[in-house]
Design an enzyme around this catalytic site. Structure first.
Site, PDB file in Angstrom:
ATOM      1  N   ASP A  83       3.111   6.425  -1.949  1.00  6.04           N
ATOM      2  CA  ASP A  83       3.540   7.600  -1.193  1.00  6.04           C
ATOM      3  C   ASP A  83       4.211   8.687  -2.029  1.00  6.04           C
ATOM      4  O   ASP A  83       3.962   9.885  -1.808  1.00  6.04           O
ATOM      5  CB  ASP A  83       4.472   7.185  -0.053  1.00  6.04           C
ATOM      6  CG  ASP A  83       3.717   6.456   1.049  1.00  6.04           C
ATOM      7  OD1 ASP A  83       2.504   6.237   0.871  1.00  6.04           O
ATOM      8  OD2 ASP A  83       4.325   6.114   2.077  1.00  6.04           O
ATOM      9  N   HIS A 140       0.801  -1.217   0.000  1.00  5.57           N
ATOM     10  CA  HIS A 140       0.000   0.000   0.000  1.00  5.57           C
ATOM     11  C   HIS A 140       0.836   1.269   0.000  1.00  5.57           C
ATOM     12  O   HIS A 140       0.390   2.303  -0.493  1.00  5.57           O
ATOM     13  CB  HIS A 140      -0.931   0.025   1.218  1.00  5.57           C
ATOM     14  CG  HIS A 140      -1.693   1.296   1.324  1.00  5.57           C
ATOM     15  ND1 HIS A 140      -2.622   1.673   0.376  1.00  5.57           N
ATOM     16  CD2 HIS A 140      -1.625   2.314   2.206  1.00  5.57           C
ATOM     17  CE1 HIS A 140      -3.119   2.852   0.703  1.00  5.57           C
ATOM     18  NE2 HIS A 140      -2.535   3.266   1.805  1.00  5.57           N
ATOM     19  N   CYS A 141       2.049   1.213   0.521  1.00  3.62           N
ATOM     20  CA  CYS A 141       2.763   2.462   0.793  1.00  3.62           C
ATOM     21  C   CYS A 141       3.790   2.860  -0.268  1.00  3.62           C
ATOM     22  O   CYS A 141       3.729   3.959  -0.818  1.00  3.62           O
ATOM     23  CB  CYS A 141       3.452   2.367   2.149  1.00  3.62           C
ATOM     24  SG  CYS A 141       2.284   2.292   3.531  1.00  3.62           S
ATOM     25  N   ILE A 142       4.763   2.004  -0.539  1.00  2.00           N
ATOM     26  CA  ILE A 142       5.904   2.433  -1.346  1.00  2.00           C
ATOM     27  C   ILE A 142       5.512   2.843  -2.767  1.00  2.00           C
ATOM     28  O   ILE A 142       6.032   3.832  -3.281  1.00  2.00           O
ATOM     29  CB  ILE A 142       7.003   1.342  -1.357  1.00  2.00           C
ATOM     30  CG1 ILE A 142       7.439   1.034   0.071  1.00  2.00           C
ATOM     31  CG2 ILE A 142       8.208   1.822  -2.158  1.00  2.00           C
ATOM     32  CD1 ILE A 142       8.480  -0.045   0.167  1.00  2.00           C
TER      33      ILE A 142
END
Length: 448
Positions: free
Chosen positions: A290, A285-287
């Site tokens: 973001d 979900h993040c890298i």
């Protein structure tokens, strides 16, 4: 002898520290459910909220839908008072509410905060004075104060405002970034320091007291925006370094150098270097997300995050890089992608987890289909894969009992359960995007 009467703020802090406070967590996914279990393990009474009836039913039945969380963990939490519901009116009974909902990108690679805004609008009518509301969902700096606070203030029927000063009445709002790393068993969750930024000193103090009851170390920062930026920095740091080795991998392949050998040699340096590894693209979900959240926000300040955007572009191109090597490997065997039978090994975005979020496997499958390949997949964690926000596959897991029928087998996720030596022996062609076949010598292998 008289007993001192604590102020409402001091009393709530005491309840946090003594684990008497009732905690609500919105979003029973890969972040919210582990957090709920962490609180339950410290004797907090936790109520989990989710809009998916199947999740609520499974949890209340003592079951789990996340592979790394066994049903026994849910049942143990139930003994501490854990239960799940879709009824947001129960927010009124709680001392603190933590929001752990998705923050994806839309089709234009811009922030999609619909889950956050929808959640805040749903809980706002039920909040009460002195309550602590914490956002954990990854987002751009300013979200908590510019979006969450106004929605809470407009949506509650009591005219409550966010408390800014210690003497203020109202609701307390903070941001604390989640730091989940699915599949990582080397660091216990309570040993991961918890960053907290509050809308005022009271919110910061309450959030620190709540998280301090379950995490060994709490790191207070000056504001929610600082905490939001902290999360982005952590993941953009990884994004940029992975992009660096992905680009170097492509150069090393042209030069006939093994990038993995180079990284293993470089990481022997005891200072100034941290090893990052190339792959078929970024997942989770993040890298992958973001950098786009920050670059979008930066444009509001007439600033272009060129370095970060370049890293995001390099990583986004990696599935196409894998596709090129699939095509080249087939071409060397006088085959075209169109009409070829291709088996993709691994759907999850990383090894040994059941998480599809932003997985490069999904993109590679779609690219192969666009080129006319007949695609199957195998992943021990996914009996089927249907439709998500950015994919529509509708496929069923294929057993590994006849690898010789495929023109190419593509290793996209290097699950530890795979016998890579046997896979190479039984396959006509193996495209390895993860260095999973390290040490295996065969003309069948194309490493990329």
């Amino acid at each position: 002898m008289t007993t001192a009467v604590l102020s409402p703020l001091a009393e709530l802090k005491r309840r946090m520290e003594s684990r008497e406070a009732r905690i609500g967590i919105v979003g029973m996914g890969y972040v919210g459910l582990p957090l709920a279990l962490l609180f339950s393990g410290e004797r907090f009474r936790v109520t989990g909220f989710d809009i998916e009836p199947a999740k609520v039913s499974t949890l209340n039945g003592g079951g789990s839908y996340i592979v790394r969380i066994p049903p026994s963990a849910i049942q143990s939490a139930q003994q501490a008072g854990f239960r799940a519901t879709a009824d947001y009116s129960e927010i009124a009974q709680l001392d603190a509410v933590i929001i752990c909902v998705p923050t994806p990108l839309n089709e234009y690679h811009e922030p999609d905060l619909s889950y956050v805004t929808g959640t805040v609008e749903s809980i706002a009518p039920h909040i009460h004075e002195g309550q602590l509301i914490v956002l954990e969902s990854t987002t751009y700096p300013g979200t908590t104060e510019e979006i969450v606070v106004p929605l809470l203030e407009r949506g509650n029927p009591h005219g409550l405002k966010a408390a800014r000063a210690l003497e203020d009445a109202g609701v307390h709002v903070a941001f604390s970034p989640e730091r989940e790393d699915p599949g990582n068993d080397t660091v216990a969750r309570h040993d991961i320091p918890k960053v907290v930024g509050g809308c005022g000193p009271a919110a910061a103090d309450l959030a620190a007291a709540m998280y301090g009851a379950i995490f060994r170390r709490v790191i207070p920062v000056s504001s929610p925006a600082a905490a939001e930026m902290t999360k982005l920095l952590e993941n953009i740091y990884r994004c940029v370094n992975i992009a660096l080795v992905n680009e170097l991998k492509q150069l090393c392949m042209r030069m006939g150098i093994d990038i993995h050998e180079v990284i293993d040699a470089a990481k022997t340096k005891p200072f100034g270097f941290q090893a990052f590894y190339p792959g078929p693209g970024l997942g989770g979900h993040c890298i992958p997300i973001d950098p786009f959240y920050l670059s979008w926000k930066a444009r509001q300040f007439d600033f272009r995050t060129r370095f970060i955007e370049l890293a995001g572009a390099i990583n986004m191109d990696m599935p196409r890089f894998v596709l090129e090597h699939i095509a080249a490997g087939l071409n060397d065997r006088s085959k075209a992608i169109k009409g070829s039978k291709v088996l993709v090994l691994g759907l999850a975005y990383k090894r040994d987890i059941d998480d599809l979020r932003e997985s490069p496997s999904l993109t590679i499958i779609e690219l192969l289909r666009e080129k006319g390949a007949v695609v199957a997949y195998n992943d021990p964690f996914f009996p089927t894969v249907g439709r998500g926000r950015h994919y529509d596959l509708n496929m069923t897991n294929t057993p590994l009992d006849d690898l010789g029928q495929y023109d190419a087998v593509v290793i996209v996720t290097d699950h530890s359960s795979y016998d890579y030596k046997a896979i190479v022996e039984q396959s006509k062609l193996v495209i390895d995007s993860r260095n999973a076949t390290k040490g295996i010598v065969s003309e069948k292998i194309v490493r990329c």
